[in-house]
Design a protein around this motif. Structure first.
Motif, PDB file in Angstrom:
ATOM      1  N   GLN A   1       0.845  -1.194   0.000  1.00 18.39           N
ATOM      2  CA  GLN A   1       0.000   0.000   0.000  1.00 18.39           C
ATOM      3  C   GLN A   1       0.878   1.240   0.000  1.00 18.39           C
ATOM      4  O   GLN A   1       1.752   1.400   0.853  1.00 18.39           O
ATOM      5  CB  GLN A   1      -0.943   0.036   1.201  1.00 18.39           C
ATOM      6  CG  GLN A   1      -1.809   1.296   1.216  1.00 18.39           C
ATOM      7  CD  GLN A   1      -2.982   1.217   2.170  1.00 18.39           C
ATOM      8  OE1 GLN A   1      -3.571   0.152   2.344  1.00 18.39           O
ATOM      9  NE2 GLN A   1      -3.333   2.332   2.776  1.00 18.39           N
TER      10      GLN A   1
ATOM     11  N   SER B   1      -7.033   1.985   1.551  1.00 15.22           N
ATOM     12  CA  SER B   1      -7.655   0.688   1.284  1.00 15.22           C
ATOM     13  C   SER B   1      -9.027   0.606   1.930  1.00 15.22           C
ATOM     14  O   SER B   1      -9.255   1.173   2.999  1.00 15.22           O
ATOM     15  CB  SER B   1      -6.785  -0.459   1.820  1.00 15.22           C
ATOM     16  OG  SER B   1      -5.582  -0.577   1.090  1.00 15.22           O
TER      17      SER B   1
ATOM     18  N   ILE C   1      -9.293  -0.209  -3.306  1.00 16.21           N
ATOM     19  CA  ILE C   1      -8.395   0.868  -2.906  1.00 16.21           C
ATOM     20  C   ILE C   1      -8.855   2.160  -3.563  1.00 16.21           C
ATOM     21  O   ILE C   1      -9.548   2.147  -4.585  1.00 16.21           O
ATOM     22  CB  ILE C   1      -6.929   0.596  -3.295  1.00 16.21           C
ATOM     23  CG1 ILE C   1      -6.783   0.520  -4.815  1.00 16.21           C
ATOM     24  CG2 ILE C   1      -6.391  -0.641  -2.632  1.00 16.21           C
ATOM     25  CD1 ILE C   1      -5.352   0.599  -5.281  1.00 16.21           C
TER      26      ILE C   1
END
Length: 245
Positions: free
Chosen positions: A86, A92, A192
């Motif tokens: 990430q 997310s 996301i």
């Protein structure tokens, strides 16, 4: 759920001060009891500080070494079998980790991506779509910040290339796809939210000439193993000329 489905969220950052508060807030929303996170501060001018007394986040500081090397350091320090990438400037959805973990428990040799935006209504019975590796020679529909995989895959592929100035993720995908029995999949629902502002996205600042030359090197590096159809060469030429970056 068992401890086997635990995921470590991996993030690297350099001078991402503007995103840190939102990143940590999102991180504590998505981490399940069995999950953890590793944040590598890749030589920020203002060293990253963890908020409060976080027990699920490990911070590693290092001099500027580049994203590929920083990812390798983070993953090498993970204690779980499953890894999720990430970016500091992305967020997310709360169910991202559980969805990708469940998929990877059944497909340990897969790279599991999610959509970065809603593109089409997924098949309710089978929301996962397999992406042929040859597809990446036409264009790259995969967003690196949505990726999850087994740590074993990273080890077998010898990690991320620490030297490349860009196309680090594409190189990793193609190297993994060259391994026996591996596959690439994308969950067709958005899990996301991407930062699409070119003024704050790091790789948007890379000179086009550097991007095009690195892309050429990466595609040539894996062409023999991936063996894309000859007709895809036209897409290579278009992309290397700056069309469809």
């Amino acid at each position: 759920m068992t401890k086997d489905d635990a995921i470590t969220v991996i993030t690297t950052v350099r001078d991402g001060d503007a995103f840190l508060e939102r990143y940590f807030a999102n991180l504590y929303k998505i981490l399940r009891p069995q999950d953890g996170a590793i944040l590598v501060d890749d030589g920020s001018v203002n060293p990253v500080m963890l908020p409060g007394q976080p027990t699920k986040v490990k911070l590693i500081r290092c001099p500027p070494i580049g994203r590929g090397a920083a990812l390798n350091i983070a993953i090498s320090n993970a204690t779980t079998r499953l890894i999720a990438i990430q970016d500091i400037d992305d967020t997310s959805n709360p169910d991202r980790l559980s969805i990708q973990a469940a998929f990877l428990m059944d497909r340990p040799n897969a790279l599991a991506f999610a959509a970065g935006q809603e593109t089409a209504t997924p098949n309710a019975r089978n929301p996962w779509q397999q992406i042929p590796a040859t597809r990446l020679y036409r264009s790259n529909p995969l967003h690196h910040s949505s990726l999850a995989f087994h740590r074993d895959i990273w080890e077998m592929a010898s990690g991320y290339d620490p030297v490349l100035p860009c196309c680090i993720d594409l190189d990793f995908y193609l190297r993994v796809a060259s391994l026996p029995m591996t596959s690439i999949w994308q969950f067709r629902r958005q899990l996301i939210t991407r930062n699409t502002n070119p003024e704050t996205r790091h790789f948007a600042s890379i000179p086009d000439s550097v991007y095009q030359e690195t892309l050429r090197i990466v595609l040539a590096r894996h062409r023999r193993a991936i063996a894309p159809p000859h007709w895809m060469r036209i897409f290579d030429l278009k992309r290397l000329s700056g069309i469809g970056r």
